[in-house]
Design a protein around this motif. Structure first.
Motif, PDB file in Angstrom:
ATOM      1  N   TYR A 186       0.050  -7.542  -6.776  1.00  0.00           N
ATOM      2  CA  TYR A 186      -0.047  -6.100  -6.566  1.00  0.00           C
ATOM      3  C   TYR A 186       0.764  -5.667  -5.357  1.00  0.00           C
ATOM      4  O   TYR A 186       0.902  -6.392  -4.391  1.00  0.00           O
ATOM      5  CB  TYR A 186      -1.505  -5.680  -6.343  1.00  0.00           C
ATOM      6  N   SER A 187       1.246  -4.414  -5.436  1.00  0.00           N
ATOM      7  CA  SER A 187       1.712  -3.752  -4.224  1.00  0.00           C
ATOM      8  C   SER A 187       0.479  -3.028  -3.701  1.00  0.00           C
ATOM      9  O   SER A 187      -0.640  -3.433  -4.005  1.00  0.00           O
ATOM     10  CB  SER A 187       2.857  -2.784  -4.561  1.00  0.00           C
ATOM     11  N   SER A 188       0.616  -1.968  -2.980  1.00  0.00           N
ATOM     12  CA  SER A 188      -0.572  -1.275  -2.477  1.00  0.00           C
ATOM     13  C   SER A 188      -1.494  -0.823  -3.602  1.00  0.00           C
ATOM     14  O   SER A 188      -2.693  -1.042  -3.562  1.00  0.00           O
ATOM     15  CB  SER A 188      -0.183  -0.064  -1.636  1.00  0.00           C
ATOM     16  N   THR A 189      -0.928  -0.177  -4.616  1.00  0.00           N
ATOM     17  CA  THR A 189      -1.783   0.393  -5.660  1.00  0.00           C
ATOM     18  C   THR A 189      -1.196   0.250  -7.061  1.00  0.00           C
ATOM     19  O   THR A 189      -1.539   1.012  -7.958  1.00  0.00           O
ATOM     20  CB  THR A 189      -2.026   1.886  -5.394  1.00  0.00           C
ATOM     21  N   ALA A 190      -0.333  -0.710  -7.256  1.00  0.00           N
ATOM     22  CA  ALA A 190       0.266  -0.918  -8.573  1.00  0.00           C
ATOM     23  C   ALA A 190       0.563  -2.403  -8.751  1.00  0.00           C
ATOM     24  O   ALA A 190       0.636  -3.153  -7.779  1.00  0.00           O
ATOM     25  CB  ALA A 190       1.554  -0.113  -8.700  1.00  0.00           C
ATOM     26  N   THR A 191       0.755  -2.802  -9.980  1.00  0.00           N
ATOM     27  CA  THR A 191       1.077  -4.207 -10.227  1.00  0.00           C
ATOM     28  C   THR A 191       2.521  -4.500  -9.840  1.00  0.00           C
ATOM     29  O   THR A 191       3.390  -3.623  -9.924  1.00  0.00           O
ATOM     30  CB  THR A 191       0.872  -4.574 -11.706  1.00  0.00           C
ATOM     31  N   VAL A 192       2.769  -5.719  -9.434  1.00  0.00           N
ATOM     32  CA  VAL A 192       4.134  -6.138  -9.118  1.00  0.00           C
ATOM     33  C   VAL A 192       4.996  -6.014 -10.371  1.00  0.00           C
ATOM     34  O   VAL A 192       6.150  -5.597 -10.307  1.00  0.00           O
ATOM     35  CB  VAL A 192       4.145  -7.575  -8.553  1.00  0.00           C
ATOM     36  N   ALA A 193       4.416  -6.330 -11.527  1.00  0.00           N
ATOM     37  CA  ALA A 193       5.174  -6.231 -12.777  1.00  0.00           C
ATOM     38  C   ALA A 193       5.687  -4.812 -13.014  1.00  0.00           C
ATOM     39  O   ALA A 193       6.788  -4.624 -13.564  1.00  0.00           O
ATOM     40  CB  ALA A 193       4.307  -6.675 -13.950  1.00  0.00           C
TER      41      ALA A 193
ATOM     42  N   ARG B 119      -5.433 -11.137  -5.224  1.00  0.00           N
ATOM     43  CA  ARG B 119      -6.068 -10.412  -4.127  1.00  0.00           C
ATOM     44  C   ARG B 119      -7.436  -9.937  -4.600  1.00  0.00           C
ATOM     45  O   ARG B 119      -7.542  -9.133  -5.517  1.00  0.00           O
ATOM     46  CB  ARG B 119      -5.185  -9.226  -3.717  1.00  0.00           C
ATOM     47  N   PHE B 120      -8.484 -10.436  -3.966  1.00  0.00           N
ATOM     48  CA  PHE B 120      -9.845 -10.109  -4.378  1.00  0.00           C
ATOM     49  C   PHE B 120     -10.266  -8.698  -3.989  1.00  0.00           C
ATOM     50  O   PHE B 120     -11.127  -8.103  -4.627  1.00  0.00           O
ATOM     51  CB  PHE B 120     -10.849 -11.087  -3.754  1.00  0.00           C
ATOM     52  N   ASP B 121      -9.715  -8.174  -2.941  1.00  0.00           N
ATOM     53  CA  ASP B 121     -10.186  -6.893  -2.420  1.00  0.00           C
ATOM     54  C   ASP B 121      -9.008  -5.937  -2.271  1.00  0.00           C
ATOM     55  O   ASP B 121      -7.886  -6.233  -2.679  1.00  0.00           O
ATOM     56  CB  ASP B 121     -10.888  -7.103  -1.071  1.00  0.00           C
TER      57      ASP B 121
ATOM     58  N   GLU C 266      -8.127   2.266   0.403  1.00  0.00           N
ATOM     59  CA  GLU C 266      -8.548   2.160  -0.997  1.00  0.00           C
ATOM     60  C   GLU C 266     -10.061   2.301  -1.140  1.00  0.00           C
ATOM     61  O   GLU C 266     -10.543   2.849  -2.133  1.00  0.00           O
ATOM     62  CB  GLU C 266      -8.099   0.826  -1.588  1.00  0.00           C
ATOM     63  N   HIS C 267     -10.807   1.818  -0.169  1.00  0.00           N
ATOM     64  CA  HIS C 267     -12.261   1.936  -0.240  1.00  0.00           C
ATOM     65  C   HIS C 267     -12.701   3.389  -0.098  1.00  0.00           C
ATOM     66  O   HIS C 267     -13.688   3.799  -0.699  1.00  0.00           O
ATOM     67  CB  HIS C 267     -12.928   1.079   0.844  1.00  0.00           C
TER      68      HIS C 267
END
Length: 159
Positions: free
Chosen positions: A7-14, A69-71, A77-78
């Protein structure tokens, strides 16, 4: 070495990267390899291989460690409740916890001994903290920076 948690901050690397991570290194003639970054022994073996090659004059290499990344990427984001992965995806990622993977390689008796040792150390740390005097809030920012520099007055250090 690249720790690719998917992941980047809020999207998948793909969704964010054209091609592959290792493909970028290969494009510059740098040997590149992807390894299961959740398996410490696999990472050590591949890193050792490339380190030996480099020490022998073979030049640099690029190692992509595929992890999960688990969190959240950061605390924002929280607070924002942004959701770019499902709870099921997170649960699936947690099944590949590196601590669990390594722990399963240790004989049961040895693992129980280590677990007991860790629990005792944690209990002692908690006891020490609870029995210690409460800190003075005026000193909360002391030793925050190695240089001794303190933040400017009026600057919040809380996110």
């Amino acid at each position: 070495m690249c720790e690719n948690n998917g992941y980047s901050s809020t999207a998948t690397v793909a969704d964010m990267v054209a091609g592959t991570i290792v493909g970028r290194a290969v494009a510059f003639g740098i040997p590149a390899e992807t390894v299961d970054g959740m398996d410490a022994e696999a990472v050590a073996a591949v890193a050792r291989k490339h380190a030996e090659r480099a020490r022998a004059g073979g030049g640099p290499a690029f190692l992509e460690c595929a992890t999960y990344r688990f969190d959240a990427h950061h605390t924002w984001e929280h607070r924002s409740f942004v959701r770019y992965r499902t709870p099921e995806q997170v649960d699936e990622g947690r099944r590949r916890d590196p601590v669990r993977i390594q722990g399963e390689r240790i004989p049961d008796a040895e693992r129980a001994r280590v677990d007991d040792e860790v629990e005792a150390a944690l209990e002692e740390a908690v006891r020490f903290a609870l029995d210690s005097p409460k800190p003075d809030p005026a000193d909360a920012l002391d030793h925050l920076y190695a240089t001794g520099l303190r933040p400017r007055a009026g600057v919040s250090t809380h996110a």
